[in-house]
Design a protein around this motif. Structure first.
Motif, PDB file in Angstrom:
ATOM      1  N   GLU A  59      39.469  -5.881  10.274  1.00  0.00           N
ATOM      2  CA  GLU A  59      38.146  -6.576   9.858  1.00  0.00           C
ATOM      3  C   GLU A  59      38.352  -8.024   9.175  1.00  0.00           C
ATOM      4  O   GLU A  59      37.722  -8.959   9.368  1.00  0.00           O
ATOM      5  N   ALA A  60      39.491  -8.009   8.398  1.00  0.00           N
ATOM      6  CA  ALA A  60      39.584  -9.387   7.758  1.00  0.00           C
ATOM      7  C   ALA A  60      40.162 -10.499   8.927  1.00  0.00           C
ATOM      8  O   ALA A  60      39.675 -11.710   8.752  1.00  0.00           O
ATOM      9  N   ILE A  61      40.862 -10.030   9.844  1.00  0.00           N
ATOM     10  CA  ILE A  61      41.336 -10.751  10.811  1.00  0.00           C
ATOM     11  C   ILE A  61      40.067 -11.065  11.882  1.00  0.00           C
ATOM     12  O   ILE A  61      39.996 -12.570  12.128  1.00  0.00           O
ATOM     13  N   ARG A  62      39.127 -10.392  12.036  1.00  0.00           N
ATOM     14  CA  ARG A  62      38.019 -10.465  12.700  1.00  0.00           C
ATOM     15  C   ARG A  62      37.204 -11.693  12.227  1.00  0.00           C
ATOM     16  O   ARG A  62      36.715 -12.627  12.611  1.00  0.00           O
ATOM     17  N   GLN A  63      37.035 -11.532  10.816  1.00  0.00           N
ATOM     18  CA  GLN A  63      36.111 -12.569  10.113  1.00  0.00           C
ATOM     19  C   GLN A  63      36.799 -13.933  10.028  1.00  0.00           C
ATOM     20  O   GLN A  63      36.118 -14.983  10.280  1.00  0.00           O
ATOM     21  N   GLU A  64      38.228 -14.047   9.881  1.00  0.00           N
ATOM     22  CA  GLU A  64      38.813 -15.400   9.909  1.00  0.00           C
ATOM     23  C   GLU A  64      39.036 -16.062  11.364  1.00  0.00           C
ATOM     24  O   GLU A  64      38.665 -17.138  11.742  1.00  0.00           O
ATOM     25  N   GLN A  65      39.028 -14.966  12.441  1.00  0.00           N
ATOM     26  CA  GLN A  65      38.932 -15.705  13.843  1.00  0.00           C
ATOM     27  C   GLN A  65      37.685 -15.994  14.049  1.00  0.00           C
ATOM     28  O   GLN A  65      37.257 -17.190  14.911  1.00  0.00           O
ATOM     29  N   MET A  66      36.375 -15.484  13.510  1.00  0.00           N
ATOM     30  CA  MET A  66      35.228 -16.165  13.507  1.00  0.00           C
ATOM     31  C   MET A  66      35.390 -17.332  12.878  1.00  0.00           C
ATOM     32  O   MET A  66      34.611 -18.324  13.469  1.00  0.00           O
ATOM     33  N   ARG A  67      35.795 -17.556  11.714  1.00  0.00           N
ATOM     34  CA  ARG A  67      35.540 -18.681  11.218  1.00  0.00           C
ATOM     35  C   ARG A  67      36.480 -19.853  11.782  1.00  0.00           C
ATOM     36  O   ARG A  67      35.944 -21.058  12.002  1.00  0.00           O
ATOM     37  N   LEU A  68      37.617 -19.532  12.257  1.00  0.00           N
ATOM     38  CA  LEU A  68      38.512 -20.355  13.154  1.00  0.00           C
ATOM     39  C   LEU A  68      38.043 -20.794  14.647  1.00  0.00           C
ATOM     40  O   LEU A  68      38.619 -21.481  15.177  1.00  0.00           O
ATOM     41  N   LYS A  69      36.809 -19.974  15.017  1.00  0.00           N
ATOM     42  CA  LYS A  69      36.397 -20.351  16.388  1.00  0.00           C
ATOM     43  C   LYS A  69      37.506 -19.633  17.298  1.00  0.00           C
ATOM     44  O   LYS A  69      37.584 -20.309  18.394  1.00  0.00           O
ATOM     45  N   LEU A  70      38.191 -18.724  16.990  1.00  0.00           N
ATOM     46  CA  LEU A  70      39.025 -17.971  17.779  1.00  0.00           C
ATOM     47  C   LEU A  70      38.288 -16.826  18.513  1.00  0.00           C
ATOM     48  O   LEU A  70      37.399 -16.263  17.942  1.00  0.00           O
ATOM     49  N   PRO A  71      38.719 -15.996  19.614  1.00  0.00           N
ATOM     50  CA  PRO A  71      38.353 -14.796  20.011  1.00  0.00           C
ATOM     51  C   PRO A  71      38.436 -13.916  19.087  1.00  0.00           C
ATOM     52  O   PRO A  71      39.519 -13.666  18.552  1.00  0.00           O
ATOM     53  N   VAL A  72      37.145 -13.310  18.820  1.00  0.00           N
ATOM     54  CA  VAL A  72      36.932 -12.329  17.727  1.00  0.00           C
ATOM     55  C   VAL A  72      37.199 -10.820  18.099  1.00  0.00           C
ATOM     56  O   VAL A  72      36.439 -10.162  18.369  1.00  0.00           O
ATOM     57  N   ASP A  73      38.635 -10.612  18.379  1.00  0.00           N
ATOM     58  CA  ASP A  73      38.905  -9.303  18.624  1.00  0.00           C
ATOM     59  C   ASP A  73      39.816  -8.307  18.006  1.00  0.00           C
ATOM     60  O   ASP A  73      40.309  -7.432  18.224  1.00  0.00           O
ATOM     61  N   GLY A  74      40.127  -8.940  16.807  1.00  0.00           N
ATOM     62  CA  GLY A  74      40.798  -8.178  15.609  1.00  0.00           C
ATOM     63  C   GLY A  74      42.472  -8.088  15.683  1.00  0.00           C
ATOM     64  O   GLY A  74      42.812  -7.117  15.337  1.00  0.00           O
ATOM     65  N   TRP A  75      43.020  -8.846  16.779  1.00  0.00           N
ATOM     66  CA  TRP A  75      44.200  -8.663  17.154  1.00  0.00           C
ATOM     67  C   TRP A  75      45.183  -9.776  16.482  1.00  0.00           C
ATOM     68  O   TRP A  75      44.765 -10.987  16.446  1.00  0.00           O
ATOM     69  N   PRO A  76      46.070  -9.586  15.640  1.00  0.00           N
ATOM     70  CA  PRO A  76      46.947 -10.614  14.798  1.00  0.00           C
ATOM     71  C   PRO A  76      48.130 -11.228  15.901  1.00  0.00           C
ATOM     72  O   PRO A  76      48.633 -10.505  16.634  1.00  0.00           O
TER      73      PRO A  76
END
Length: 406
Positions: free
Chosen positions: A381-398
């Protein structure tokens, strides 16, 4: 595929039971706060307080005597702190655990004990393949049930201050089962206190045990009938909905609003179809009147599944997303579905790189549940939040890209 080692299976025993322990605190007249306050006290004094509690709950001399002889087991603590198996990816873990042996013997047992599986579904609404999958993953259909003294294991973990509230509520139920001659005082099981062929916690054994073969005894170590019906009853008690699916493999488009994915964001199948999601074979999704979430265990380019409300029940058995999706998919395989499509996922982070990512997320204020290299629910979930902030695809994958951007 080779059968997993006994050490690996033993690790799975305990992780499969921890969430269930938290569900049954009402079984003992004490609070989690009280357990936490007492953990780590002088062991003799701690046991005496526990004996007083058990006596008040109606435990007789046989159960109290078993507690008096209980000792701390360092091997239990060592095992509790070594669960690195869940640092594997979903593909690695599931393809190892869903072995040819388990598929073959699962199908054979579904036929051999068909009468009991049918009764389990009739009485509790839980399909046979769902029960059989847990039976396979937990003990290989009873072959490896664990060799830890169950009372010593629970006493050790409850006295330890890491997670006493998970284990303290299981001690009096186990003492009660011993006192009633249901179990011997030296009963053996997994290192986290689970017992029997599907690794049932004492509170479930006591409250939900079913005498499936009608011999007057609930024997979850030796009677397949009792095992099947008790397991079905336990699953039903966690909220299983009769006649509804649990997981469905799908194909996702190359582009969509990935932020809408995730187990908890459940939408009607018609909505997912409008976004370009199809059945695995490319055919159109048919709206079944239910809502489901889209789970991408290895990101948008890897395997993809719809998970329904019944899938959430799996998380009451085990909170590891890797284990639960594996168990759900094994049940689907036993119900006749093919192996999942691995897709072509981006390379993920493992080992020190994964720990480095967790450290960066922790430093940003996220609760990742520990810097352990495991892609757990909090880390994802933390990954998803940062992906959203960084405008990356929000798929939760590191990925390396995410780590570099952070």
């Amino acid at each position: 595929m080779r059968l997993p080692s006994k050490a690996l299976i033993a690790i799975l025993f305990a992780t499969a039971a921890l969430p269930a322990a938290a569900q049954d605190t009402a079984a003992v007249p004490q609070s989690a706060t009280a357990a936490a306050l007492e953990c780590g006290d002088d062991f003799a004094t701690w046991k005496q307080n526990l004996a007083n509690e058990a006596r008040t709950a109606g435990v007789g001399e046989k159960g109290l005597s078993a507690l008096a002889n209980a000792t701390l087991d360092q091997k239990v603590l060592d095992r509790d702190r070594a669960q690195g198996v869940f640092s594997q990816t979903f593909t690695q873990f599931s393809e190892r655990m869903i072995s040819d042996y388990r598929l073959k013997h699962g199908a054979a047992n579904l036929q051999k004990y068909g009468t009991y599986f049918a009764k389990g579904e009739q009485d509790y609404g839980v399909p046979g393949p769902v029960v059989a999958a847990f039976w396979a993953l937990e003990t290989d259909f009873g072959a490896v049930q664990g060799n830890f003294n169950s009372l010593n294991a629970l006493v050790t973990l409850a006295h330890d201050c890491r997670r006493p509230d998970l284990f303290r509520p299981q001690i009096v139920p186990l003492m009660t089962l011993i006192d009633r001659n249901v179990l011997p005082a030296d009963v053996k099981g997994a290192w986290a206190g689970e017992i029997g062929q599907t690794q049932i916690l004492p509170s479930d054994y006591l409250a939900r045990g079913v005498d499936g073969d009608g011999d007057g005894i609930v024997d979850l170590r030796n009677s397949p009938a009792d095992v099947i019906l008790t397991t079905a009853r336990k699953i039903e008690s966690r909220g299983w909905k009769r006649g509804e699916p649990w997981v469905q493999e799908i194909r996702v488009p190359a582009e969509m609003d990935w932020a809408l994915t995730g187990r908890t964001n459940k939408l009607p199948l018609a909505d997912w179809a409008k976004m370009g999601i199809t059945n695995r074979d490319g055919s159109a999704l048919q709206d079944n009147g239910l809502k489901a979430g889209v789970v991408l265990p290895m990101g948008r380019k890897g395997p993809a599944f719809l998970t329904y409300e019944n899938y959430d029940v799996y998380l009451e058995w085990n909170q590891s997303a890797t284990y639960t999706l594996t168990a759900a998919h094994l049940a689907a395989r036993l119900a006749g579905q093919p192996a999942f499509d691995r897709g072509n996922p981006d390379a993920g982070l493992t080992g020190d790189a994964m720990k480095a990512l967790q450290q960066k997320l922790h430093d940003k204020g996220y609760d990742v549940g520990g810097i352990d290299g495991i892609l757990g629910t909090n880390t994802r979930e933390a990954i998803r939040q940062e992906q959203m902030r960084l405008k990356l695809p929000v798929d939760g994958w590191p990925t390396d890209e995410l780590l570099a951007d952070l």
